[in-house]
Motif scaffolding. Sequence first.
Motif, short mmCIF file in Angstrom:
data_model
loop_
_atom_site.label_atom_id
_atom_site.label_comp_id
_atom_site.label_asym_id
_atom_site.label_seq_id
_atom_site.Cartn_x
_atom_site.Cartn_y
_atom_site.Cartn_z
N ASP A 105 0.80 -1.52 0.45
CA ASP A 105 -0.49 0.02 0.14
C ASP A 105 1.05 1.07 0.27
O ASP A 105 0.39 2.02 0.29
N VAL A 106 1.77 1.52 0.20
CA VAL A 106 2.59 2.78 0.44
C VAL A 106 4.15 2.25 -0.10
O VAL A 106 4.56 1.69 -1.13
N ASN A 107 4.44 3.22 -0.16
CA ASN A 107 6.14 3.41 -0.76
C ASN A 107 6.58 4.68 0.20
O ASN A 107 6.36 5.75 1.27
N VAL A 108 8.79 3.45 0.12
CA VAL A 108 9.32 4.90 1.09
C VAL A 108 10.04 5.84 0.52
O VAL A 108 11.30 4.81 -0.47
N THR A 109 10.32 6.87 1.15
CA THR A 109 11.34 7.24 0.47
C THR A 109 12.03 8.14 0.59
O THR A 109 12.10 7.85 2.59
N TYR A 110 13.18 8.27 0.81
CA TYR A 110 14.00 8.96 1.88
C TYR A 110 15.32 9.81 1.28
O TYR A 110 15.28 10.48 0.02
N GLU A 111 15.52 10.81 2.49
CA GLU A 111 16.26 12.17 1.98
C GLU A 111 17.37 12.80 3.62
O GLU A 111 16.73 12.19 4.16
N LYS A 112 18.23 13.50 2.95
CA LYS A 112 18.88 13.46 3.10
C LYS A 112 19.63 14.60 3.54
O LYS A 112 20.53 15.14 2.55
N THR A 113 19.22 16.05 4.51
CA THR A 113 19.63 16.81 4.76
C THR A 113 20.92 17.49 5.50
O THR A 113 20.72 17.32 6.16
N GLY A 114 22.00 17.41 5.30
CA GLY A 114 23.12 17.88 5.90
C GLY A 114 23.32 15.92 6.62
O GLY A 114 22.97 15.16 6.31
N ASN A 115 23.10 16.62 7.55
CA ASN A 115 23.20 14.74 9.44
C ASN A 115 21.53 14.58 9.80
O ASN A 115 21.46 14.02 9.27
N MET A 116 21.00 15.80 8.96
CA MET A 116 18.96 14.89 9.10
C MET A 116 18.49 14.31 7.98
O MET A 116 18.86 14.37 6.55
N VAL A 117 18.42 13.27 8.73
CA VAL A 117 17.62 11.99 7.63
C VAL A 117 16.08 12.06 8.09
O VAL A 117 16.10 11.89 9.22
N LEU B 179 15.14 -1.49 10.46
CA LEU B 179 16.44 -1.09 10.55
C LEU B 179 17.11 -1.09 11.22
O LEU B 179 16.98 -0.48 12.39
N ARG B 180 18.35 -0.99 11.18
CA ARG B 180 19.50 -0.36 11.76
C ARG B 180 19.16 1.31 11.69
O ARG B 180 19.62 1.77 10.66
N ILE B 181 19.40 2.37 12.92
CA ILE B 181 19.62 3.34 12.83
C ILE B 181 20.73 3.34 12.43
O ILE B 181 20.56 4.56 11.47
N LYS B 182 21.74 2.82 12.19
CA LYS B 182 23.63 3.26 12.05
C LYS B 182 22.88 3.62 10.59
O LYS B 182 23.99 4.72 9.73
N ASP B 183 22.20 2.31 10.06
CA ASP B 183 22.62 1.89 8.39
C ASP B 183 22.14 3.16 8.05
O ASP B 183 22.38 3.96 6.08
N LEU B 184 21.28 4.23 8.56
CA LEU B 184 20.11 5.52 7.75
C LEU B 184 21.41 6.44 7.65
O LEU B 184 21.15 7.42 6.72
N TYR B 185 22.21 6.60 7.81
CA TYR B 185 22.52 7.19 7.87
C TYR B 185 23.71 7.13 6.39
O TYR B 185 24.42 8.79 5.54
N THR B 186 24.07 6.34 6.58
CA THR B 186 24.38 6.38 4.84
C THR B 186 23.74 4.95 3.56
O THR B 186 23.67 5.31 2.94
N ALA C 229 18.17 1.11 1.09
CA ALA C 229 17.77 -0.16 -0.13
C ALA C 229 17.99 -1.64 0.55
O ALA C 229 16.99 -1.84 -0.43
N GLU C 230 17.76 -1.74 1.90
CA GLU C 230 17.85 -3.25 2.42
C GLU C 230 16.34 -2.99 2.22
O GLU C 230 15.18 -3.73 2.06
N LEU C 231 15.36 -1.67 2.78
CA LEU C 231 13.91 -1.71 2.73
C LEU C 231 13.40 -1.65 1.75
O LEU C 231 12.89 -1.95 1.58
#
Length: 234
Positions: free
Chosen positions: A105-117, A214-221, A226-228
């Motif tokens: 039912d959903v799409n997951v989108t990712y955005e990183k601005t500076g250090n804010m994920v 999801l591992r929170i640490k992995d969200l930084y990169t 990508a795994e999700l």
Amino acid sequence: MKCKIVRDLLPSYIDGLTSQESNQAVEEHLSWCEECREYFEEMREETNPKEAVLLDTKVLEAQIRPFKKLRRVVFGILAAVCILGILLESLQIYYTTGVTPSSKDVNVTYEKTGNMVSVEIVPKKDNIYIEAAVCNEEEGTYVGAEDGMGDTLLLIKYRKSPFGNDYKVLDQANSFQYNFVDENTVKKRDGSGEVELDGSETIKIQFSDMECELRIKDLYTKKGIAELEKKLGQ
């Protein structure tokens, strides 16, 4: 013809036993003699009570017939109002009751601005919208998804009402954010300090057909996203 003679003939007249000439004479007398006419009506009712009752019943039915029609109309209106009320109540329940969405039912989108994920959960279909809340198991509370850290992201799917009276905000993109200091450090959501990440910190996204962790640490990169996306087939 005198009244006494007419009254003597009335029983035979009522039973149809008098001659045509006698009938004419009796009927002529009754046309102008009110007393004999009343006497005749009383005798006829005594002779044929059923017929008199039948006539009264027919008169009564004719009088109440309009009220019967009115009663049917009123009952019909009341039934229509009740059915309409049940229908509206059912529609309200249908459009205000949320369910856990499927991963489809959903799409997951990712955005990183500076250090804010920021990770956003967006509905695929136009006729639904998604609400999200982060459940923190340690605190035992629910907070808005935009507030950041938590253990499990709970999603709720609602149907958009065609009447345009949704009590929630439509087309909202639900997101959760992490404010990283660096790849191993993230700020607490209440701004009270920082958390050193050792790789064990996770957030779970709960769907009706699966659970993604999801591992929170992995969200930084973007590794975790990508795994999700791979799990969701995006």
